[in-house]
Scaffold this motif. Sequence first.
Motif, mmCIF file in Angstrom:
data_model
loop_
_atom_site.group_PDB
_atom_site.id
_atom_site.type_symbol
_atom_site.label_atom_id
_atom_site.label_comp_id
_atom_site.label_asym_id
_atom_site.label_seq_id
_atom_site.Cartn_x
_atom_site.Cartn_y
_atom_site.Cartn_z
ATOM 1 N N LEU A 67 1.919 2.891 7.888
ATOM 2 C CA LEU A 67 2.571 3.282 7.422
ATOM 3 C C LEU A 67 4.362 4.411 7.357
ATOM 4 O O LEU A 67 3.865 4.782 8.188
ATOM 5 N N ALA A 68 4.735 4.158 6.343
ATOM 6 C CA ALA A 68 6.555 4.273 6.873
ATOM 7 C C ALA A 68 7.241 4.980 5.355
ATOM 8 O O ALA A 68 6.506 4.846 4.412
ATOM 9 N N GLN A 69 7.743 6.379 6.195
ATOM 10 C CA GLN A 69 8.754 7.236 4.183
ATOM 11 C C GLN A 69 9.709 6.211 4.121
ATOM 12 O O GLN A 69 10.257 5.842 4.568
ATOM 13 N N ALA A 70 9.865 6.299 2.844
ATOM 14 C CA ALA A 70 11.013 5.880 1.713
ATOM 15 C C ALA A 70 11.443 7.416 2.081
ATOM 16 O O ALA A 70 11.642 8.221 1.648
ATOM 17 N N GLY A 109 10.326 10.088 -0.700
ATOM 18 C CA GLY A 109 9.170 10.817 -0.069
ATOM 19 C C GLY A 109 7.639 10.079 -0.608
ATOM 20 O O GLY A 109 7.280 10.439 0.848
ATOM 21 N N HIS A 110 7.615 9.257 -0.481
ATOM 22 C CA HIS A 110 6.568 8.301 -0.620
ATOM 23 C C HIS A 110 6.146 7.286 0.889
ATOM 24 O O HIS A 110 7.296 7.421 1.455
ATOM 25 N N TRP A 111 5.050 6.954 1.239
ATOM 26 C CA TRP A 111 4.661 5.785 2.348
ATOM 27 C C TRP A 111 4.183 4.979 1.425
ATOM 28 O O TRP A 111 3.726 4.642 1.191
ATOM 29 N N ARG A 121 0.526 12.651 8.213
ATOM 30 C CA ARG A 121 0.581 12.253 9.596
ATOM 31 C C ARG A 121 -0.446 11.540 10.045
ATOM 32 O O ARG A 121 -0.533 10.146 10.736
ATOM 33 N N ALA A 122 -1.798 11.854 8.726
ATOM 34 C CA ALA A 122 -2.574 9.908 8.533
ATOM 35 C C ALA A 122 -1.606 9.060 8.225
ATOM 36 O O ALA A 122 -2.586 7.602 8.560
ATOM 37 N N ALA A 123 -1.078 8.573 7.266
ATOM 38 C CA ALA A 123 -0.230 7.890 6.993
ATOM 39 C C ALA A 123 0.592 6.885 8.083
ATOM 40 O O ALA A 123 0.071 5.531 8.251
ATOM 41 N N ALA A 124 0.559 7.996 8.442
ATOM 42 C CA ALA A 124 1.840 7.045 9.751
ATOM 43 C C ALA A 124 1.378 6.704 10.670
ATOM 44 O O ALA A 124 1.202 5.508 11.356
ATOM 45 N N ALA A 125 0.174 7.299 11.308
ATOM 46 C CA ALA A 125 -0.834 6.696 11.883
ATOM 47 C C ALA A 125 -1.732 4.937 11.328
ATOM 48 O O ALA A 125 -1.857 4.409 12.199
ATOM 49 N N LEU A 126 -1.512 5.316 10.291
ATOM 50 C CA LEU A 126 -2.470 3.944 9.582
ATOM 51 C C LEU A 126 -1.074 3.366 9.754
ATOM 52 O O LEU A 126 -1.498 1.465 10.000
ATOM 53 N N ILE A 159 0.349 -1.472 0.047
ATOM 54 C CA ILE A 159 0.063 0.309 -0.219
ATOM 55 C C ILE A 159 1.277 1.016 0.029
ATOM 56 O O ILE A 159 2.049 1.233 1.013
ATOM 57 N N VAL A 160 0.588 2.656 -1.373
ATOM 58 C CA VAL A 160 1.831 3.141 -0.972
ATOM 59 C C VAL A 160 0.458 4.798 -1.098
ATOM 60 O O VAL A 160 -0.221 4.966 -2.043
ATOM 61 N N LEU A 161 1.612 5.834 -0.670
ATOM 62 C CA LEU A 161 0.789 7.182 -0.871
ATOM 63 C C LEU A 161 2.205 7.758 -1.181
ATOM 64 O O LEU A 161 3.048 7.454 -1.038
ATOM 65 N N PRO A 162 1.509 8.315 -2.787
ATOM 66 C CA PRO A 162 2.316 8.627 -3.234
ATOM 67 C C PRO A 162 3.227 10.159 -2.555
ATOM 68 O O PRO A 162 2.442 10.543 -1.483
#
Length: 207
Positions: free
Chosen positions: A117-120, A123-125, A110-115, A98-101
Amino acid sequence: MQAVRRWVVVSLMAALAGGCASAPPPAAPKTYTETISSLLLSDDGKHIAAIGSIHHYIFGAPELVVRAVRSPLHPLLTATFSTFHVDVTGKVTGEYAIVLPAGASADDQRAAAALGLAQASDGHWGASGTLSGQRYTGWAYKFGREQTALNHDYTITFTNDASTADRVVDDVATPIRIAADGVQLIYYAPLAPIIIPFIFATKAKDH
């Protein structure tokens, strides 16, 4: 006497070697594609049903996927999948990501981190995991196009261990049922379409 014993030993070794040499090689896995037109999540968050053109697949729902589906970030997320593998018992396994661009807003990050997800570095999560479940063919009713929840159909690749047991496995009764009021159920939990779809982008991967 020793010569006779030696002859017996040599003969047995030759017979064993011949038997090994003549044994047929294991059958290579078959590859097929499936058009996935609908994805449903049980209300209890325990199961995902992927409805294909030939089979349907019921997976245990990873917590990360459930959180992503139910998150306001859902429209911004993409999901990629490896080639899935079906063994001789009909068990299906594959990997997802699962990716957030990159370039998302601070609030979305911040929402991605709460889910989870980790930042690469670019820059994508993102986050990844394994989907595991069962393949089914027969069902008591057909899903109509009104149940289609994806913005268009997607093609997924499967490898399938060659086996004469395929038909027996596929004849296992699906746990999906339809109630008298028309509600779709899986193990007594209602199934609801994922209204805002992931963008499915398959990626080939050897298993």
